[in-house]
Scaffold this motif. Structure first.
Motif, mmCIF file in Angstrom:
data_model
loop_
_atom_site.group_PDB
_atom_site.id
_atom_site.type_symbol
_atom_site.label_atom_id
_atom_site.label_comp_id
_atom_site.label_asym_id
_atom_site.label_seq_id
_atom_site.Cartn_x
_atom_site.Cartn_y
_atom_site.Cartn_z
ATOM 1 N N ASN A 45 -2.294 -44.310 -32.230
ATOM 2 C CA ASN A 45 -3.269 -45.360 -31.905
ATOM 3 C C ASN A 45 -4.704 -44.871 -32.109
ATOM 4 O O ASN A 45 -5.559 -45.619 -32.588
ATOM 5 N N GLU A 46 -4.972 -43.622 -31.747
ATOM 6 C CA GLU A 46 -6.298 -43.052 -31.997
ATOM 7 C C GLU A 46 -6.577 -43.002 -33.495
ATOM 8 O O GLU A 46 -7.693 -43.287 -33.932
ATOM 9 N N SER A 47 -5.562 -42.637 -34.280
ATOM 10 C CA SER A 47 -5.774 -42.583 -35.735
ATOM 11 C C SER A 47 -6.077 -43.973 -36.291
ATOM 12 O O SER A 47 -6.859 -44.109 -37.229
ATOM 13 N N VAL A 48 -5.489 -45.011 -35.700
ATOM 14 C CA VAL A 48 -5.790 -46.390 -36.118
ATOM 15 C C VAL A 48 -7.260 -46.699 -35.841
ATOM 16 O O VAL A 48 -7.976 -47.207 -36.709
ATOM 17 N N ASN A 49 -7.714 -46.369 -34.646
ATOM 18 C CA ASN A 49 -9.113 -46.629 -34.293
ATOM 19 C C ASN A 49 -10.081 -45.820 -35.146
ATOM 20 O O ASN A 49 -11.101 -46.349 -35.603
ATOM 21 N N PHE A 50 -9.770 -44.549 -35.357
ATOM 22 C CA PHE A 50 -10.668 -43.715 -36.155
ATOM 23 C C PHE A 50 -10.626 -44.094 -37.635
ATOM 24 O O PHE A 50 -11.635 -43.959 -38.341
ATOM 25 N N THR A 51 -9.502 -44.580 -38.110
ATOM 26 C CA THR A 51 -9.420 -45.051 -39.501
ATOM 27 C C THR A 51 -10.303 -46.282 -39.671
ATOM 28 O O THR A 51 -11.023 -46.412 -40.666
ATOM 29 N N ARG A 52 -10.248 -47.180 -38.707
ATOM 30 C CA ARG A 52 -11.102 -48.374 -38.748
ATOM 31 C C ARG A 52 -12.578 -47.967 -38.748
ATOM 32 O O ARG A 52 -13.385 -48.483 -39.524
ATOM 33 N N LYS A 53 -12.906 -47.019 -37.887
ATOM 34 C CA LYS A 53 -14.286 -46.531 -37.794
ATOM 35 C C LYS A 53 -14.717 -45.878 -39.114
ATOM 36 O O LYS A 53 -15.831 -46.110 -39.595
ATOM 37 N N LEU A 54 -13.832 -45.091 -39.702
ATOM 38 C CA LEU A 54 -14.142 -44.433 -40.971
ATOM 39 C C LEU A 54 -14.343 -45.462 -42.076
ATOM 40 O O LEU A 54 -15.250 -45.328 -42.904
ATOM 41 N N ARG A 55 -13.507 -46.483 -42.092
ATOM 42 C CA ARG A 55 -13.634 -47.526 -43.120
ATOM 43 C C ARG A 55 -14.973 -48.258 -42.983
ATOM 44 O O ARG A 55 -15.608 -48.577 -43.983
ATOM 45 N N TYR A 139 -8.256 -42.147 -53.244
ATOM 46 C CA TYR A 139 -7.950 -41.355 -52.051
ATOM 47 C C TYR A 139 -7.600 -42.251 -50.866
ATOM 48 O O TYR A 139 -6.636 -41.985 -50.142
ATOM 49 N N PHE A 140 -8.385 -43.301 -50.667
ATOM 50 C CA PHE A 140 -8.093 -44.209 -49.558
ATOM 51 C C PHE A 140 -6.769 -44.939 -49.770
ATOM 52 O O PHE A 140 -6.014 -45.150 -48.822
ATOM 53 N N SER A 141 -6.477 -45.305 -50.998
ATOM 54 C CA SER A 141 -5.208 -45.981 -51.289
ATOM 55 C C SER A 141 -4.028 -45.081 -50.921
ATOM 56 O O SER A 141 -3.073 -45.519 -50.270
ATOM 57 N N ASP A 142 -4.103 -43.818 -51.333
ATOM 58 C CA ASP A 142 -3.046 -42.857 -50.975
ATOM 59 C C ASP A 142 -3.000 -42.632 -49.465
ATOM 60 O O ASP A 142 -1.923 -42.560 -48.875
ATOM 61 N N TYR A 143 -4.178 -42.513 -48.867
ATOM 62 C CA TYR A 143 -4.233 -42.302 -47.413
ATOM 63 C C TYR A 143 -3.527 -43.436 -46.682
ATOM 64 O O TYR A 143 -2.736 -43.197 -45.767
#
Length: 164
Positions: A45-55, A139-143
């Motif tokens: 769940n943290e990775s979801v939030n941080f991915t959103r923040k990074l995007r 890179y984002f597509s692979d990520y």
């Protein structure tokens, strides 16, 4: 008669201690598994939030703006730290299959985010974001493939544990 009753009572007492010891070990394993499932859910769940923040940082990125550069690097660091924590989880044997898959995807995701961060650092240091612009979408597509797998595996782990 008294001797046989005492012997029987002693056997019963030993058996009771044995059962208590076994249930204690079982409870410890249950608590460990419960903690593992909770940690997986929390970290994914943290990775979801941080991915959103990074995007969001990615969409506003400007290599010549030091605040935006700093914000991007902080968001990338948060995500990297979370992915590293996933790598450090220690499951019981019961979750080995799930954990192997989760760690493989998080390891690849970690590598991809680290490479994106390196491109951002390069762009900031040199004032040239041409490499970043050219490579970032791949890179984002692979990520996102590995990120989606991590979310699915987390759901599988939670479902498995709920049904266990």
């Amino acid at each position: 008669m008294k001797k046989s009753m005492t012997g029987l009572l002693a056997v019963f007492l030993v058996m009771a201690m044995f059962v208590t010891a076994l249930s204690g070990c079982n409870m410890e394993l249950h608590n460990r598994n419960d903690q593992y499932v909770s940690d997986v859910k929390k970290l994914v769940n943290e990775s979801v939030n941080f991915t959103r923040k990074l995007r969001q940082q990615d969409e506003a990125f400007d290599c010549k703006d030091s605040e935006k550069l700093r914000g991007y690097l902080l968001a990338a660091d948060d995500l990297i730290n979370t992915l590293e924590k996933i790598q450090k989880l220690r499951p019981s044997d019961e979750f080995d299959e799930y954990d192997d898959r989760l760690k493989a995807d998080s390891r690849t995701a970690l590598t991809l985010i680290s490479q994106i961060k390196a491109m951002v650092v390069y762009a900031g240091e040199n004032g040239d974001d041409s490499i970043y612009k050219r490579e970032r979408e791949d890179y984002f597509s692979d990520y996102y493939k590995h990120y989606d797998n991590m979310k699915n595996i987390s759901s599988e782990i939670q479902t498995y544990w709920r049904n266990a």
